[in-house]
Design a protein around this motif. Structure first.
Motif, PDB file in Angstrom:
ATOM      1  N   ARG A  88      -2.902  10.788  10.501  1.00  0.00           N
ATOM      2  CA  ARG A  88      -3.300   9.604   9.740  1.00  0.00           C
ATOM      3  C   ARG A  88      -3.145   9.855   8.241  1.00  0.00           C
ATOM      4  NH1 ARG A  88      -5.223   5.959  12.971  1.00  0.00           N
ATOM      5  NH2 ARG A  88      -6.069   4.696  11.274  1.00  0.00           N
TER       6      ARG A  88
ATOM      7  N   PRO B 125       0.827  -1.208   0.000  1.00  0.00           N
ATOM      8  CA  PRO B 125       0.000   0.000   0.000  1.00  0.00           C
ATOM      9  C   PRO B 125       0.864   1.263   0.000  1.00  0.00           C
ATOM     10  CG  PRO B 125      -0.874  -1.595   1.553  1.00  0.00           C
ATOM     11  CD  PRO B 125       0.446  -2.140   1.084  1.00  0.00           C
TER      12      PRO B 125
ATOM     13  N   TRP C 158      -0.129   5.737   7.245  1.00  0.00           N
ATOM     14  CA  TRP C 158      -0.758   5.654   8.569  1.00  0.00           C
ATOM     15  C   TRP C 158      -2.282   5.711   8.482  1.00  0.00           C
ATOM     16  CZ3 TRP C 158       3.045   4.001  11.253  1.00  0.00           C
ATOM     17  CH2 TRP C 158       4.336   4.439  10.979  1.00  0.00           C
ATOM     18  N   SER C 159      -2.807   6.085   7.314  1.00  0.00           N
ATOM     19  CA  SER C 159      -4.269   6.054   7.157  1.00  0.00           C
ATOM     20  C   SER C 159      -4.785   4.632   7.013  1.00  0.00           C
ATOM     21  CB  SER C 159      -4.684   6.866   5.922  1.00  0.00           C
ATOM     22  OG  SER C 159      -4.212   6.253   4.739  1.00  0.00           O
ATOM     23  N   GLN C 160      -3.891   3.703   6.681  1.00  0.00           N
ATOM     24  CA  GLN C 160      -4.271   2.305   6.506  1.00  0.00           C
ATOM     25  C   GLN C 160      -3.883   1.444   7.697  1.00  0.00           C
ATOM     26  OE1 GLN C 160      -5.924   1.152   3.678  1.00  0.00           O
ATOM     27  NE2 GLN C 160      -6.093   3.348   3.257  1.00  0.00           N
ATOM     28  N   GLU C 161      -3.481   2.100   8.782  1.00  0.00           N
ATOM     29  CA  GLU C 161      -3.020   1.339   9.942  1.00  0.00           C
ATOM     30  C   GLU C 161      -4.156   0.473  10.500  1.00  0.00           C
ATOM     31  OE1 GLU C 161      -1.943   3.694  13.280  1.00  0.00           O
ATOM     32  OE2 GLU C 161      -0.460   2.260  13.982  1.00  0.00           O
ATOM     33  N   THR C 162      -3.884  -0.807  10.660  1.00  0.00           N
ATOM     34  CA  THR C 162      -4.912  -1.739  11.155  1.00  0.00           C
ATOM     35  C   THR C 162      -5.130  -1.530  12.639  1.00  0.00           C
ATOM     36  OG1 THR C 162      -3.213  -3.421  11.544  1.00  0.00           O
ATOM     37  CG2 THR C 162      -4.351  -3.461   9.418  1.00  0.00           C
TER      38      THR C 162
END
Length: 888
Positions: free
Chosen positions: A623, A540, A627-631
């Motif tokens: 984010r 990603p 970091w916007s895709q951090e689980t």
């Protein structure tokens, strides 16, 4: 007349006879009469020169001047007169009268010894020379320039093959010295290609092209048998035909042909002309195109699949004449958004292919490099003129061709051509071309004359470069690069967002370079590698990271500082792009945009710069990007615990700036316990340092002298410095120091760790106020005022909540009953501003009751308005605006 039938030698007097007749009647109006001669004879044609004042019988005048003789020789007395005829109206009498005039003129010429009857001098007898058989056409061109005035030779147009090809005979006496007087050659009209006349003698016979007969007749009416000056520019590629311009007193026949749609421009011959003469040709052709005259009857302007004008930013230079641009207003979210544009009517030297062993054409690298300097990263405008289908692998691509201009250069193609780095494209006559084609040709001629670039007679030699992409060479040479400090380099290829292939001009080498301390996600694989199965899966934001690198540093001149080399031969270090105030650290930009992460190992061991860590923290908070895709961890959500306000009596142990500080709670016995424990630790271990783990955030023992002697204190490693030093924070007091790691640090007993005995000093911030940094004079004044109001006093601290590990507090001096809180006094003095409402809301959300916080906010707002009106502190120059708030 001279011809191949009589060995190219005239009969005596033949040439003067023809010249007299040509000079007398060509281009003038004449009258013809036909008269019957008899049953067996053909019609007799009588020609008269038509002049309002005089009527001349050309046959009689020709005989009288000795340029012709009657077909029947006789005595003038033997010719019957009009008196012998019984009927004067009989047509036969006119014939007899004509014969009488001929015989009279004949006798007169003999008596006067003119023309063919001359004894001295004898009539001119030409020995005709033909180009190709008796002399070379190029020889004629060179001698015309040498012997003729202004390089113009006088010729007679003897025959018209078609609208643009003629047979000429040299009549200029200046050419007698060159031995080429009365030489015959074929001329191609420069800049013109007229329709061809068919040849019925071929097998099979060929037909004339449309409008060929009309073009031929058009030229015959204006040029045939005229004696005109001709400028010879050169020859065709076979060297048989000359190429030149005919100078007519009433204009240029080439322009007239184009204007009437009886020909097209011939670019190969137009190149030989004076560049100043060509624009008129182009204008005439464009007029005929626009009105669809004759040969342009079915002409349609080129149909473009897209806009005729494009503005955008150049992302990459693909070759010396092809660019990849991002159109204005188009988001760069895919490589398909880029448009490939080629320079119209410009051909650059072709780049080679190392994989198949094909070398670059001479000056291919220089041309591409010049185009890179002129365009990459700049805003350009493209005026698209035409399109072509280009074969690309198994398919085709519709490529647009246009004129590229920047703010400083109106035509980039002209710059390349004028510098001898590219040439003009050789178009077919019916091909579309740049409107500035003639300007490009003129620039090319100037470059040829100056012997620039590709036109230079010198042998081209490309300077060899040192390829340090080989790991062994890279390791051997890396020391020199690291010692060089900041050096200029050009980014030639972007593998991903942090790994590049660079060319270093000062060291004349290619290197593979990676940003130190960073890791970028893997982008999508290259198609060639994908076909071989040698790929890693895309991660990603891998493509977004690479696109940002392409948009920011690809093919730019950057500055690098080499710090090390990996086992694979990759040079690592820092990369800066831009100059002056626009200079920026590209690693910082990638991390701040969330398109790269700081290597965790570097963070753990304090090797990562603090500025990168701070940028990553900001990206995490916002984010952004990765970091916007951090689980999110799957766990049971616990209800948020809201804090109750607490009031403590405290003393300040350290002031960091105008609103951040450390405090200890008065009466807390923890400080005594810690001091006693560290005294025992000092007695047991002495004052010598010992090796310890220097990981950032690690709690160690640090040596400090508080004035009573050196002693070990608990400290946290904040930052690793160069030359064996580190910055530590003494957790029980709040002060920071830079200490030598070898002599002033040692491992701490586990029983003394902060997990067992919490740190005594608590970090706090004054709630709802912002101050400037200590780099600003107002920030220093704020810190000094804070120290004056609170240092060395027992203060009352109201804790509202805790945010990001810091206590948000209101600080009050119990003994000062009229001064208000420290928060308020800083604001009313113009040394601090009130925080934005978003911070108030964030604090309120963490509190059980926010009544006191709301009251504090109101008091601070009143204090700020008072400071603003009285122009105190930072308000002394007027309103500071929102832009200043961003500095806090």
């Amino acid at each position: 007349m001279a011809s191949k039938a009589n060995n190219n030698i005239d009969d005596p007097g033949a040439f003067p006879s023809r010249e007299w007749l040509r000079n007398t009647i060509v281009g003038k109006s004449v009258t013809f009469e036909t008269r019957k001669q008899g049953a067996t004879a053909g019609d007799r044609v009588l020609a008269y020169f038509s002049d309002p004042s005089v009527q001349i019988n050309l046959a009689v005048e020709s005989v009288r001047n000795g340029f012709a003789t009657p077909k029947v020789f006789g005595n003038i007395d033997d010719v019957p007169s009009e008196m012998d005829s019984e009927d004067p109206s009989d047509p036969a009498n006119d014939v007899d009268d004509y014969d009488s005039q001929l015989q009279s003129a004949f006798q007169e010429a003999k008596m006067n010894q003119v023309g063919v009857h001359s004894v001295s001098p004898r009539p001119i007898i030409r020995e005709l020379k033909n180009s190709g058989d008796d002399f070379g056409t190029l020889e004629l061109v060179e001698k015309c320039k040498k012997f003729c005035t202004n390089g113009m030779v006088k010729c007679v147009i003897e025959y018209i093959f078609d609208g643009s090809r003629y047979r000429l005979s040299v009549t200029d006496e200046q050419m007698e010295a060159a031995g080429l007087l009365h030489s015959s050659f074929t001329l191609i009209l420069a800049g013109i290609a007229a329709p061809r006349i068919g040849n019925p003698r071929l097998d099979p016979p060929t037909d004339s092209e449309p409008h060929a007969e009309e073009a031929k007749q058009f030229v015959e009416m204006r040029l045939l048998h005229r004696e005109l000056y001709v400028t010879l520019h050169g020859t065709d590629k076979s060297g048989v035909c000359g190429v030149g311009t005919i100078h007519h007193p009433k204009g240029n026949i080439g322009i007239e042909l184009l204007k009437n749609g009886l020909g097209k421009m011939s670019d190969w011959s137009a190149r030989m002309m004076n560049p100043l003469d060509v624009p008129a040709f182009r204008i005439a052709e464009n007029d005929a195109k626009r009105t669809n005259k004759r040969v342009w009857k079915s002409y349609q302007p080129p149909q473009l699949s897209g806009a005729s004008e494009i503005t955008g930013v150049v992302v990459e230079v693909l070759t010396g004449d092809t660019l990849s641009i991002l159109p204005q207003g188009v988001p760069y979210d895919s490589e398909s958004r880029l448009k490939r544009i080629s320079l119209a009517s410009v051909r650059s030297p072709r780049l080679g292919n190392e994989k198949i062993g094909k070398a670059d054409e001479p000056y291919a690298f220089e041309c591409k490099e010049r185009l890179r300097i002129l365009t990459v990263g700049k805003s350009i405008r493209v005026d698209v003129h035409y399109e072509k289908d280009i074969t690309m692998g198994q398919g085709t691509e519709t490529r647009q061709y246009g004129t590229v201009s920047t703010s400083k250069k109106s035509d980039i193609g002209e710059v390349l051509v004028s510098e001898g780095l590219a040439v003009t494209q050789r178009h077919r006559d019916d091909d579309e071309k740049s409107p500035s084609y003639d300007v490009l040709c003129a620039a090319e001629n100037a470059a040829k004359a100056a012997k620039k670039g590709v036109h230079s007679p010198k042998e081209y030699k490309k300077a060899p470069t040192n390829d340090l992409t080989d790991p062994r060479k890279a390791k051997a040479y890396s020391g020199a690069l690291m010692r060089a400090g900041n050096i200029k380099a050009v980014v030639e290829h972007s593998f991903n967002g942090s790994r590049f292939k660079l060319f270093v001009p000062s060291e004349n080498c290619h290197i593979v370079f990676a940003l130190q301390d960073l890791r970028c996600p893997q982008p999508s694989p290259v198609s060639t590698l994908s076909n071989r199965g040698q790929v890693k899966a895309a991660e990603p934001f891998g493509d977004a990271s690479k696109r940002n690198a392409r948009m920011t540093v690809h093919q730019r001149t950057v500055e690098i500082n080499c710090k090390g080399v990996t086992m694979g031969g990759v040079i690592t270090g820092s990369l800066f792009v831009g100059q002056g105030g626009q200079r920026k650290n590209f690693a910082l930009e990638q991390v701040g945009a969330g398109l790269a992460v700081v290597d965790q190992r570097k963070i753990d061991y304090g090797e990562a710069p603090k500025v990168l860590i701070d940028a990553q923290s900001a990206a995490q908070r916002n984010r952004t990007g990765i970091w916007s895709q951090e689980t999110q961890k799957v766990e049971e959500k616990k209800p948020a615990v809201k804090a109750k306000e607490m009031i403590y009596s405290v003393s300040l142990s350290e002031i960091c700036d105008g609103h951040r500080f450390f405090v200890t709670i008065n009466g807390d016995e923890a400080i005594k316990v810690v001091n006693d424990s560290m005294g025992i630790f000092t007695a047991n271990n002495g004052l010598s340092g010992a090796p310890c783990d220097l990981k950032i955030g690690k709690i160690v023992a640090a040596l400090f002298d508080d004035g009573t002697g050196k002693k070990w204190y608990r400290a946290r490693i904040v930052e690793k410095k160069v030359r064996g030093k580190a910055t530590v924070l003494f957790v029980d007091y709040g002060n920071k120091e830079v200490v030598p790691t070898a002599s002033h640090l040692r491992p701490l007993d586990p029983a003394l760790d902060v997990s067992r005995i919490p740190a005594v000093a608590k970090e706090a911030e004054l709630a709802l106020v912002n101050v400037r940094s200590l780099e600003d004079d107002d920030g220093i004044d704020a810190a000094r005022t804070f120290s004056r109001l609170a240092w060395g006093r027992k203060m009352e601290m109201r804790v509202h909540c805790e945010m990001e590990g810091k206590l948000k507090v209101t600080l009050v001096d119990p003994e000062d009953t009229n001064g208000g809180s420290v928060n308020e006094q800083l604001v009313v003095g113009g040394l601090a501003t009130v925080a934005k409402k978003s911070e108030l809301n964030a604090m309120s959300a963490k509190m059980v009751s926010d009544n006191s916080l709301i009251k504090l906010s109101a008091d601070l707002s009143v204090a700020q308005e008072s400071a603003r009106k009285m122009r105190k502190g930072m308000w002394r120059y007027g309103d500071i605006g929102d832009s200043d708030d961003e500095e806090y």
